[in-house]
Design a protein around this motif. Structure first.
Motif, PDB file in Angstrom:
ATOM      1  N   GLY A 173      -2.937  -2.587  -6.884  1.00 18.57           N
ATOM      2  CA  GLY A 173      -4.031  -2.725  -5.931  1.00 18.57           C
ATOM      3  C   GLY A 173      -3.629  -2.424  -4.506  1.00 18.57           C
ATOM      4  N   LEU A 174      -2.363  -2.061  -4.304  1.00 16.13           N
ATOM      5  CA  LEU A 174      -1.908  -1.644  -2.976  1.00 16.13           C
ATOM      6  C   LEU A 174      -1.755  -0.137  -2.955  1.00 16.13           C
ATOM      7  CD1 LEU A 174       0.873  -4.289  -2.158  1.00 16.13           C
ATOM      8  CD2 LEU A 174      -1.520  -4.284  -1.427  1.00 16.13           C
ATOM      9  N   CYS A 175      -2.194   0.466  -1.873  1.00 19.20           N
ATOM     10  CA  CYS A 175      -2.065   1.919  -1.708  1.00 19.20           C
ATOM     11  C   CYS A 175      -0.584   2.283  -1.655  1.00 19.20           C
ATOM     12  CB  CYS A 175      -2.783   2.349  -0.425  1.00 19.20           C
ATOM     13  SG  CYS A 175      -2.627   4.110  -0.071  1.00 19.20           S
ATOM     14  N   VAL A 176      -0.180   3.284  -2.421  1.00 21.64           N
ATOM     15  CA  VAL A 176       1.225   3.687  -2.429  1.00 21.64           C
ATOM     16  C   VAL A 176       1.621   4.416  -1.150  1.00 21.64           C
ATOM     17  CG1 VAL A 176       1.419   3.757  -4.954  1.00 21.64           C
ATOM     18  CG2 VAL A 176       0.763   5.827  -3.714  1.00 21.64           C
ATOM     19  N   ALA A 177       0.643   4.904  -0.406  1.00 21.99           N
ATOM     20  CA  ALA A 177       0.940   5.631   0.833  1.00 21.99           C
ATOM     21  C   ALA A 177       1.017   4.698   2.042  1.00 21.99           C
ATOM     22  CB  ALA A 177      -0.099   6.717   1.069  1.00 21.99           C
ATOM     23  N   CYS A 178      -0.015   3.886   2.251  1.00 18.06           N
ATOM     24  CA  CYS A 178      -0.064   3.048   3.454  1.00 18.06           C
ATOM     25  C   CYS A 178       0.228   1.578   3.176  1.00 18.06           C
ATOM     26  CB  CYS A 178      -1.415   3.194   4.151  1.00 18.06           C
ATOM     27  SG  CYS A 178      -2.799   2.481   3.230  1.00 18.06           S
ATOM     28  N   GLU A 179       0.325   1.218   1.900  1.00 18.30           N
ATOM     29  CA  GLU A 179       0.623  -0.141   1.451  1.00 18.30           C
ATOM     30  C   GLU A 179      -0.455  -1.164   1.817  1.00 18.30           C
ATOM     31  OE1 GLU A 179       4.625  -1.180   2.503  1.00 18.30           O
ATOM     32  OE2 GLU A 179       5.443   0.539   1.441  1.00 18.30           O
ATOM     33  N   GLU A 180      -1.639  -0.691   2.167  1.00 18.18           N
ATOM     34  CA  GLU A 180      -2.779  -1.570   2.426  1.00 18.18           C
ATOM     35  C   GLU A 180      -3.502  -1.820   1.101  1.00 18.18           C
ATOM     36  OE1 GLU A 180      -3.771  -3.080   5.315  1.00 18.18           O
ATOM     37  OE2 GLU A 180      -1.876  -2.318   6.112  1.00 18.18           O
ATOM     38  N   PRO A 181      -4.214  -2.946   0.989  1.00 24.86           N
ATOM     39  CA  PRO A 181      -4.953  -3.198  -0.252  1.00 24.86           C
ATOM     40  C   PRO A 181      -6.046  -2.151  -0.483  1.00 24.86           C
ATOM     41  CG  PRO A 181      -4.781  -5.204   1.064  1.00 24.86           C
ATOM     42  CD  PRO A 181      -4.281  -4.068   1.921  1.00 24.86           C
TER      43      PRO A 181
END
Length: 115
Positions: free
Chosen positions: A83-91
């Motif tokens: 559930g975390l973006c692999v690019a920006c690490e935001e949910p």
């Protein structure tokens, strides 16, 4: 993401997988050659039959690819990184995960990838 939301997503992924596998099994026979080269049918009919077969094969490949992505999502749903973006690490927004449970990028990062 709450444990309840994870359980809901897990149930959703499992039902989506079951549906895709059922569809794949139902259409698997449609990718076999319906027309052999020596069949005595018209040229247009042969082309249409071949085109239909190719469309069926492409559809089966797409289903198999999505099944693979959903199985990966299901295997990692209990990981803290799911559930975390692999690019920006935001949910990744829950609404996006409900639509595309195998999503690995938030909308903004996915748009950047496509640009």
């Amino acid at each position: 993401m709450t444990p309840q939301q994870r359980r809901e997503l897990k149930t959703h992924i499992e039902s989506e997988l079951a549906l895709l596998k059922e569809e794949l099994a139902a259409t698997e026979g449609n990718t076999k050659p319906a027309v052999t080269p020596d069949s005595a049918i018209g040229r247009i009919s042969r082309v249409e039959a071949m085109q239909s077969r190719h469309i069926g094969e492409a559809s089966a490949r797409a289903r198999k690819a999505r099944i693979g992505r959903l199985e990966l999502a299901l295997a990692s749903i209990d990981d803290e990184d799911y559930g975390l973006c692999v690019a920006c690490e935001e949910p990744i927004p829950l609404a996006r995960l409900r639509l595309i449970p195998e999503a690995t990028h938030c909308v903004a990062c996915a748009a950047d990838l496509e640009a």
